[in-house]
Design a protein around this motif. Structure first.
Motif, PDB file in Angstrom:
ATOM      1  N   ILE A 175       0.832  -1.199   0.000  1.00 17.10           N
ATOM      2  CA  ILE A 175       0.000   0.000   0.000  1.00 17.10           C
ATOM      3  C   ILE A 175       0.870   1.252   0.000  1.00 17.10           C
ATOM      4  O   ILE A 175       0.615   2.219  -0.738  1.00 17.10           O
ATOM      5  N   GLU A 176       1.902   1.253   0.817  1.00 17.00           N
ATOM      6  CA  GLU A 176       2.800   2.414   0.868  1.00 17.00           C
ATOM      7  C   GLU A 176       3.441   2.687  -0.488  1.00 17.00           C
ATOM      8  O   GLU A 176       3.485   3.827  -0.962  1.00 17.00           O
ATOM      9  N   GLN A 177       3.950   1.631  -1.136  1.00 10.85           N
ATOM     10  CA  GLN A 177       4.625   1.821  -2.410  1.00 10.85           C
ATOM     11  C   GLN A 177       3.650   2.224  -3.517  1.00 10.85           C
ATOM     12  O   GLN A 177       4.008   2.977  -4.428  1.00 10.85           O
ATOM     13  N   SER A 178       2.409   1.743  -3.451  1.00  8.59           N
ATOM     14  CA  SER A 178       1.439   2.168  -4.465  1.00  8.59           C
ATOM     15  C   SER A 178       1.120   3.649  -4.324  1.00  8.59           C
ATOM     16  O   SER A 178       0.944   4.356  -5.319  1.00  8.59           O
ATOM     17  N   LEU A 179       1.075   4.150  -3.093  1.00  8.37           N
ATOM     18  CA  LEU A 179       0.865   5.581  -2.886  1.00  8.37           C
ATOM     19  C   LEU A 179       2.067   6.388  -3.358  1.00  8.37           C
ATOM     20  O   LEU A 179       1.917   7.446  -3.980  1.00  8.37           O
ATOM     21  N   LEU A 182       2.047   6.896  -7.050  1.00  7.77           N
ATOM     22  CA  LEU A 182       1.141   7.927  -7.516  1.00  7.77           C
ATOM     23  C   LEU A 182       1.670   9.323  -7.213  1.00  7.77           C
ATOM     24  O   LEU A 182       1.410  10.272  -7.956  1.00  7.77           O
ATOM     25  N   GLU A 183       2.428   9.457  -6.132  1.00  2.65           N
ATOM     26  CA  GLU A 183       3.049  10.745  -5.838  1.00  2.65           C
ATOM     27  C   GLU A 183       4.000  11.156  -6.957  1.00  2.65           C
ATOM     28  O   GLU A 183       4.090  12.334  -7.314  1.00  2.65           O
ATOM     29  N   SER A 184       4.717  10.186  -7.524  1.00  2.00           N
ATOM     30  CA  SER A 184       5.680  10.506  -8.575  1.00  2.00           C
ATOM     31  C   SER A 184       4.997  10.798  -9.902  1.00  2.00           C
ATOM     32  O   SER A 184       5.503  11.572 -10.716  1.00  2.00           O
ATOM     33  N   VAL A 185       3.824  10.204 -10.145  1.00  2.65           N
ATOM     34  CA  VAL A 185       3.127  10.390 -11.417  1.00  2.65           C
ATOM     35  C   VAL A 185       2.518  11.784 -11.521  1.00  2.65           C
ATOM     36  O   VAL A 185       2.453  12.356 -12.609  1.00  2.65           O
ATOM     37  N   ALA A 186       2.071  12.345 -10.414  1.00  3.18           N
ATOM     38  CA  ALA A 186       1.424  13.660 -10.454  1.00  3.18           C
ATOM     39  C   ALA A 186       2.386  14.688 -11.024  1.00  3.18           C
ATOM     40  O   ALA A 186       3.540  14.759 -10.623  1.00  3.18           O
ATOM     41  N   PRO A 187       1.959  15.503 -11.990  1.00  6.27           N
ATOM     42  CA  PRO A 187       2.861  16.498 -12.579  1.00  6.27           C
ATOM     43  C   PRO A 187       3.284  17.520 -11.544  1.00  6.27           C
ATOM     44  O   PRO A 187       2.536  17.854 -10.629  1.00  6.27           O
TER      45      PRO A 187
END
Length: 715
Positions: A175-179, A182-187
């Motif tokens: 769960i931590e790594q999936s979050l 997504l933090e890295s994907v956000a522009p």
């Protein structure tokens, strides 16, 4: 075959978390934010998989639905939040050699007792997700403890096997790594329709080890829905195992020797609430697992699969959701943005004496001010683009953050002196102060603004022996990167250098108020005492002092009458024969004269909310501490400083250098299959055949097996 399905399901689980977002003007600004409230998150997945061992093949089809309840709490005094999550409904069906199913809503008598032993324990089990002030994940806890306690109660091999599978699929780390993914994907900035960006991240996952993820993103547009406007982001991703790590399942060691994961899909964000309303994707998996059979002989398992995954997240029925909350910055220390307690206390004393708003509750609440119009604030993060990197992820670090009204704009940021000067122009002062803060926050029409000015460094050499004999430095000369000038008070500095440069073209200038701010200067008393104590203990001549002052003026710019207040806190170091001084705080705020008083609480909120990132500050301190060396080493260092800074900003591994190189440059050097170097555009995928011919295209999938992918050089 259970081990293969564990691996397959683990990969599918990586894609089941939301990304919140907001809008700014004509662009979409994706924010990693969780608004306080209660949500229902529904995850559905349909998977088709095949496992091949030797000449034997086993296929299975599974469907799964999990419904989560998420409760996002209010931020604490540091801006941190806690999400309390639990699974309230679970349905699972697997068809194949050994068909199994579970339905949490079915009567107990109809449940498979072994499946109920595992999944029944998951229903209602508390999971806590801690977020920092920027809504980035800090820690996930609860699941690993659940599975550890449950493993001691497993009574047969079926329960132990299923427990081993689920404890990997649904773990704190996953769960931590999936979050974090997504933090890295956000522009990192607002993006317009049709705009593309690329992101990369590395993750450590159980059984798999370290994986590298690269994402190609595109804002497809904004669509209307019954729930509101949704920003649609197209996502294409490819994963690569960079450091395989053996894992243990039921006492058997398994290593993923080859991994190929691709993903295509759309994510739709509600621009009003920041909720990731819909996340649909297709994920294809191909992997090779190395293990040993019962006799200890090598065993190779090939796993193939296709997943259709959909995640929706909506407010719980009847639950009003606020805009993303912002951290409490009322106690924020000084920062590159020149905010903090001292400025806040000073602003409280400026007319009119309106109290500043409570910064910890800025979401969708009207800020206290003279006007009746509510002001909604967002957190803006100033990223040190081209400056200091996060050594763990290779991404540029956040330098500071601040509050600003939702529809306002931020311009500027940090300026690295080494990027603006030739190496032979770089001075000792530049080595000690290598970066400057220079930015504006302003309303959509530009009529209301707060401006933070870059520091200038000055020195009074009038007491040096050379000056006494008439051949010393003259005012305006350069002395080791500092400008020679008589000592100036803060008010003199503002009137002589700040507003003449900033407002030199305005008319009808009239000073409304000018005064020193001794109480603001007193806030630096502790720093002054520490410095003077150190100097005295080393028998070194030197004294540190601070002075503060402000000037408020009226003028006409174009046809509009304005009022503007300038604030400066000057630091003075009195040494043998000279006084060095420069502004520690230097900013101004302006508005049309008839709106100035009612805008003071807004300017107060912006100025006092500035909060520096301790990690960025630590890296900067390490960089500047290199200047505390001998004079000979300092001279040599000044000649090498530009290269030194560039190296300190680079990634620490060759893999990160490769990743970030082609993420930040339009062209990059690629190594062909023939061993030669080719400089190619980074927005394409490149391939080469046996004849040495090159092929560049938008898709990562080659047209045939004849074409082999070529990759950038490691740096």
């Amino acid at each position: 075959m259970r081990t293969c399905r564990i691996f397959f399901s683990l990969l599918a689980f990586l894609f089941l978390s939301p990304i919140p977002s907001t809008a700014q003007g004509n662009k979409v600004d994706v924010k990693r934010a969780w608004a306080p409230g209660t949500y229902v998150m529904t995850q559905t997945a349909k998977s088709q998989g095949e496992q091949i061992v030797g000449n034997e093949s086993a296929k299975n089809v599974s469907t799964e639905t999990n419904v989560w309840e998420l409760r996002v709490g209010e931020p604490n005094s540091q801006g941190e939040k806690k999400i309390t999550a639990k699974v309230v409904k679970c349905q699972f069906t697997e068809e194949g050699d050994a068909a199994v199913s579970y339905n949490s809503e079915a009567p107990a008598a109809q449940q498979d007792k072994d499946m109920a032993f595992v999944y029944g324990s998951l229903i209602g089990a508390p999971v806590e997700i801690m977020l920092d002030a920027d809504d980035a994940v800090i820690e996930v806890s609860g699941l690993d403890k659940l599975w550890t306690n449950l493993s001691a109660k497993a009574s047969n091999d079926v329960q132990k096997g299923r427990l081993a599978q689920v404890s990997i699929e649904i773990s704190d780390k996953v769960i931590e790594q999936s979050l974090r993914r997504l933090e890295s994907v956000a522009p990192k900035k607002a993006v317009a329709t049709g705009e593309k960006w690329t992101a990369g991240v590395r993750s450590e996952l159980p059984l798999i080890g370290e994986i590298k993820q690269r994402y190609d993103c595109l804002l497809k547009g904004v669509e209307n829905s019954p729930e509101g406007k949704l920003a649609v982001i197209q996502l294409e991703a490819r994963y690569e195992a960079t450091k395989p790590k053996p894992g243990i399942i039921q006492g058997q060691e398994i290593t993923v020797s080859k991994l190929d994961v691709t993903e295509k899909g759309d994510v739709k964000f509600d621009l009003e609430t920041g909720i990731a309303a819909v996340d649909e994707k297709n994920v294809n998996v191909s992997a090779i697992l190395d293990a040993k059979d019962d006799k200890g002989r090598p065993l190779r398992v090939t796993v193939k699969g296709a997943n259709q995954i959909k995640t929706t997240i909506v407010p719980s029925s009847g639950q009003a959701v606020q805009a993303p909350a912002a951290p409490d910055a009322s106690a924020a220390p000084g920062s590159p943005g020149q905010g903090g307690q001292g400025v806040q206390k000073m602003l409280r004393g400026l007319p009119p004496k309106s109290p500043p708003p409570d910064s910890s509750r800025l979401q969708q609440q009207p800020a206290p001010q003279a006007s009746t119009a509510p002001v909604s604030y967002v957190v803006f993060r100033c990223i040190d683009q081209g400056g200091i990197r996060d050594q763990a992820t290779g991404e540029w670090l956040e330098a500071f953050r601040l509050f600003m009204p939702r529809d306002w704009k931020f311009q500027g940021g940090l300026r690295w002196v080494a990027n603006e000067k030739r190496p032979d122009q770089f001075s000792k002062t530049d080595a000690l102060m290598p970066v400057k803060s220079d930015y504006s926050v302003f309303s959509p029409d530009g009529r209301k603004a707060l401006r933070s000015y870059p520091a200038q460094y000055w020195v009074d050499t009038s007491r040096t022996p050379a000056n006494k004999y008439g051949y010393g430095f003259k005012p305006g000369n350069n002395y080791n990167g500092m400008i020679v000038s008589p000592v100036l008070s803060p008010e003199q500095y503002i009137s002589s250098y700040v507003y003449p440069h900033q407002r030199g073209q305005v008319a009808n200038i009239k000073v409304v108020k000018q005064e020193p701010l001794p109480k603001l200067a007193e806030l630096y008393a502790a720093e002054t005492a520490r410095f003077n104590q150190i100097m005295a203990s080393t028998n070194t001549q030197g004294n540190l002092a601070f002075k503060a002052g402000t000037i408020t003026m009226d003028y006409t710019d174009g046809q509009t009458p304005y009022r503007e207040t300038f604030v400066a806190v000057i630091q003075y170091i009195d040494t043998a024969g000279m006084v060095m001084f420069w502004p520690r705080v230097n900013f101004s705020f302006r508005a049309p004269r008839d709106e100035f008083d009612q805008m003071l609480p807004v300017f107060t909120t912006i100025a006092t909310s500035v909060q520096s990132n301790p990690r960025w500050t630590l890296h900067l301190v390490k960089l500047t501490q290199r200047s505390a060396i001998s004079q000979r080493e300092m001279d040599d260092y000044c000649h090498r400083i530009q290269r030194e800074i560039a190296e300190s900003h680079a990634a620490t591994t060759s893999e990160l250098a490769r990743d970030m190189g082609y993420l930040t440059s339009p062209h990059y050097a690629y190594k062909g299959t023939d061993g030669n170097r080719y400089v190619l555009p980074t927005d394409k995928y490149h391939f080469m055949n046996a004849q040495g011919e090159l092929l560049s295209q938008n898709s990562w999938d080659p047209p045939s097996s004849e074409w082999k992918s070529i990759e950038p050089y490691n740096q």
